[in-house]
Design an enzyme around this catalytic site. Structure first.
Site: not given
Ligand code: SAH
Length: 344
Positions: A335, A108, A88, A115, A112
């Site tokens: 994401c 992934c 996506e 996420c 986290c």
């Molecule tokens: N793997 C990379 C890219 C991920 S997405 C990374 O960790 O940076 C980009 C951002 O969105 C990251 O900062 C991630 O931590 C954040 N993110 C993911 N899920 C989220 C959520 N539910 N609410 C807010 N931010 C989120």
């Protein structure tokens, strides 16, 4: 099957020579690729050359599967890959242009806690051409061409996946998309977001690419970070900050720290003070993101007022900070949310 969008101009030239074709065909093929076309629809290419290509290469690596439009105009795309996998992306339109958020992996494995991308683990890496194709098909969908007529002006590697866990393909993608033979998107308009794979932040600093490095910090100390981000068991916050300083020293680019505000977890006064002292002393910016709640997780977001209070604490320490407006939260904006809905 192989993917022709993985190829640079030089590699396409070698391919043409190996096919017994003339070298200039490579540029013609690349011009078609840049327009987001599938091999079947390539113009100026003979039927027999198309057939040779189709015998070895996917007609197109991915196509748009679903588009959801948010009230704020943001569009969320689900793409279907040639092997049936779903990924996506999000398109955000601003006065200065269009920013496309791209995925770098199918799923992934970083785990986290907040996420959605990581809920089903990692299916596989995306190739450079599969990452590029997300940009090409959306640019084409918007009626964009190349050069000045390009619709996609900015790219963020913030979709599903951890870019630095798919290092070689991501670097190749950055070269392809920024090449004057390709879409020619300046690396200065590309942000790479990482959860903090330290050795690869050092490698990235030496690539001479000038992309904006964005680090997902989300907690100002290792103890707290370990409770929400498994990668914190491997690399400490101090190692991350050292890598960020090195990135600034090598590239001259200010590093952005992302901090998702989770109520009662990382938005205390102590957290703000600790965060301020971490990011001080070199050019940085903190991007606060009120958590986009994911229904499979029981973490809670903050009110706008609480986000502002946290930002004010940082400002007192002269930290450059903004609160990112929550975008597209009516259309599974976080994401991995849209993908999860489709693959269910
Ligand atoms: N793997 C990379 C890219 C991920 S997405 C990374 O960790 O940076 C980009 C951002 O969105 C990251 O900062 C991630 O931590 C954040 N993110 C993911 N899920 C989220 C959520 N539910 N609410 C807010 N931010 C989120």
């Amino acid at each position: 099957m192989k993917i022709i969008q993985d190829f640079s101009l030089q590699e396409l030239q070698d391919l043409m020579l190996s096919f017994g074709e003339q070298k200039f065909r490579a540029k013609q093929i690349l011009d078609n690729i840049n327009l987001g076309k599938k091999i079947t629809d390539f113009s100026n290419i003979s039927k027999s050359l198309k057939e040779k290509l189709l015998a070895e290469y996917e007609d197109i690596p991915l196509k748009i599967h679903t588009i959801q439009e948010s009230k704020d105009g943001t569009k969320k795309f689900a793409y279907e890959l040639w092997d049936g996998n779903i990924i996506e992306g999000v398109l955000m339109s601003y006065k200065y242009g269009n920013t496309l958020c791209v995925s770098t992996q199918v799923g992934c494995r970083m785990g986290c806690k907040f996420c959605a991308s990581t809920l089903n683990g990692l299916a596989r890496n995306l190739s450079a051409g599969e990452i590029l194709s997300q940009v090409l098909v959306v640019n084409n969908y918007l009626g964009g061409k190349v050069g000045k007529n390009r619709e996609i002006t900015n790219i963020v590697l913030m979709g599903s996946g951890e870019p630095l866990d798919n290092y070689d393909n991501v670097i190749k993608f950055l070269h392809l998309v920024s090449s004057p033979d390709g879409l020619n998107v300046s690396p200065r308009n590309i942000s790479l977001s990482t959860c903090g794979i330290v050795p690869n932040i050092y490698r990235l600093a030496d690539e001479k690419l000038q992309v904006i490095l964005t680090i997902s910090l989300h907690a100002p100390n290792d103890e707290l970070r370990k409770t929400i981000m498994p990668i914190a068991n491997k690399y400490s916050v101090n190692q991350i900050v050292d890598a960020a300083k090195n990135y600034f020293n090598k590239t001259g680019r200010r590093v952005v720290f992302e901090y998702a505000l989770i109520d009662g977890v990382n938005n205390t006064v102590e957290c703000a003070n600790e965060l301020a002292s971490l990011v001080k002393g070199f050019p940085t910016h903190v991007n606060l993101i009120p958590l986009n709640e994911v229904k499979e997780r029981d973490l809670k977001t903050v009110t706008h007022k609480k986000a502002e209070q946290f930002a004010d604490l940082l400002k007192k320490h002269k930290v450059s900070v903004t609160i990112r407006r929550t975008i597209a939260d009516d259309i599974d904006g976080a994401c991995g949310q849209l993908r999860n809905k489709i693959i269910k």
